[in-house]
Scaffold this active site. Sequence first.
Site, PDB file in Angstrom:
ATOM      1  N   ASP A  39     -10.049  -3.007  -5.906  1.00 58.10           N
ATOM      2  CA  ASP A  39      -9.337  -1.909  -5.257  1.00 58.10           C
ATOM      3  C   ASP A  39      -9.605  -0.629  -6.053  1.00 58.10           C
ATOM      4  OD1 ASP A  39      -7.514  -0.110  -4.184  1.00 58.10           O
ATOM      5  OD2 ASP A  39      -5.815  -1.476  -4.279  1.00 58.10           O
TER       6      ASP A  39
ATOM      7  N   HIS B  75      -8.642  -3.753  -1.680  1.00 56.61           N
ATOM      8  CA  HIS B  75      -7.412  -3.211  -1.105  1.00 56.61           C
ATOM      9  C   HIS B  75      -7.239  -3.737   0.325  1.00 56.61           C
ATOM     10  CE1 HIS B  75      -4.145  -0.232  -1.289  1.00 56.61           C
ATOM     11  NE2 HIS B  75      -4.309  -0.166   0.021  1.00 56.61           N
TER      12      HIS B  75
ATOM     13  N   SER C 108       0.842  -1.197   0.000  1.00 54.28           N
ATOM     14  CA  SER C 108       0.000   0.000   0.000  1.00 54.28           C
ATOM     15  C   SER C 108       0.881   1.252   0.000  1.00 54.28           C
ATOM     16  CB  SER C 108      -0.980  -0.032   1.173  1.00 54.28           C
ATOM     17  OG  SER C 108      -1.940   0.997   1.057  1.00 54.28           O
TER      18      SER C 108
END
Length: 320
Positions: A269, A299, A168
Amino acid sequence: MSKFDPYDHLNVLLNKDGTLTRLIEVPTSQATGDKDQLPGQAVVSKDITLNEEKTTWMRLYRPTKLPSNDKSIAKLPIIVYFRSGGWIHFNVATCMIHESLNHLCSEVPSIVVGVEYGLAPENKLPTQYHNAVDALLWIKNQALDRVNGETWLREYGDFSRCYLYGVSCGGNVAFNTALKLLDREIKPLRINGIIMNQPLFGGKTRTKSEMRLAADTFFPLPVIDTLWDLALPEGADRDHRFCNPMVDGSYRDKIKKLGRCLVIGFGGDPLVDRQQDFVQMLVKEGVMVEARFDDVGFHGIDMVDSRRAAAIVNFIKEFV
């Protein structure tokens, strides 16, 4: 119907001085320490201060089954890890991160260096990149110090097989750190590859996936925008190069000098279109890229789905 508040979603309060009050205390795990392992323990870990003034530190992991001292047997790759947390949450000791690094270290036999960098907004970008570069230079220095260098790295780590791995926002850190290292002398350390798992990028112009998933349960668009507001330098917008790697700038000339890249993403995502555009940009610049995208998933799915987490570890094992 009440107005959606991204700060409520993130469980934080924004203070008048620009800092955050974090309302949830996330559980953390202690390192095992530099000692003999317990029966059945696959990985040991220890904490090392990187810069006391900056309050940065690292957690090192090594498998308990180690290569022989025989020089003909290959040493372990070194994986330098940059955590998730949306710039504002978590640290390397956070239980789910600590356990994921234990698993990574065991399944991809390696020396893992989990880098703890500053949280935003108390530390704005590019502080996190500077913290990461400090960690890589520290690792380089361990290779040069044959007497007092860190034992786990010096005895078991292969400094010519170093990988940057970020999840991330950590994927963003891995990319930008790799670019910064191009301006540094890091020999005998060698960056053999960059692994970006669901990297966090942004931009002012909305992508189709952002619009389609604007109300995503876990990572809605107002939350993503808020995280960038908290992390970017004062006065910067989402087309700043720290956020949007697609913008033009002198740094683009460096991209073609990057080594192999592995980019991982999921179709659910909101960031997936940006991640795929990023892959195309890397390919256009001549970078060797392995892209692993799954149409199903969201995500951070690997934080809650052990099968997806295992699949990602297998991707990394194949890449390393």
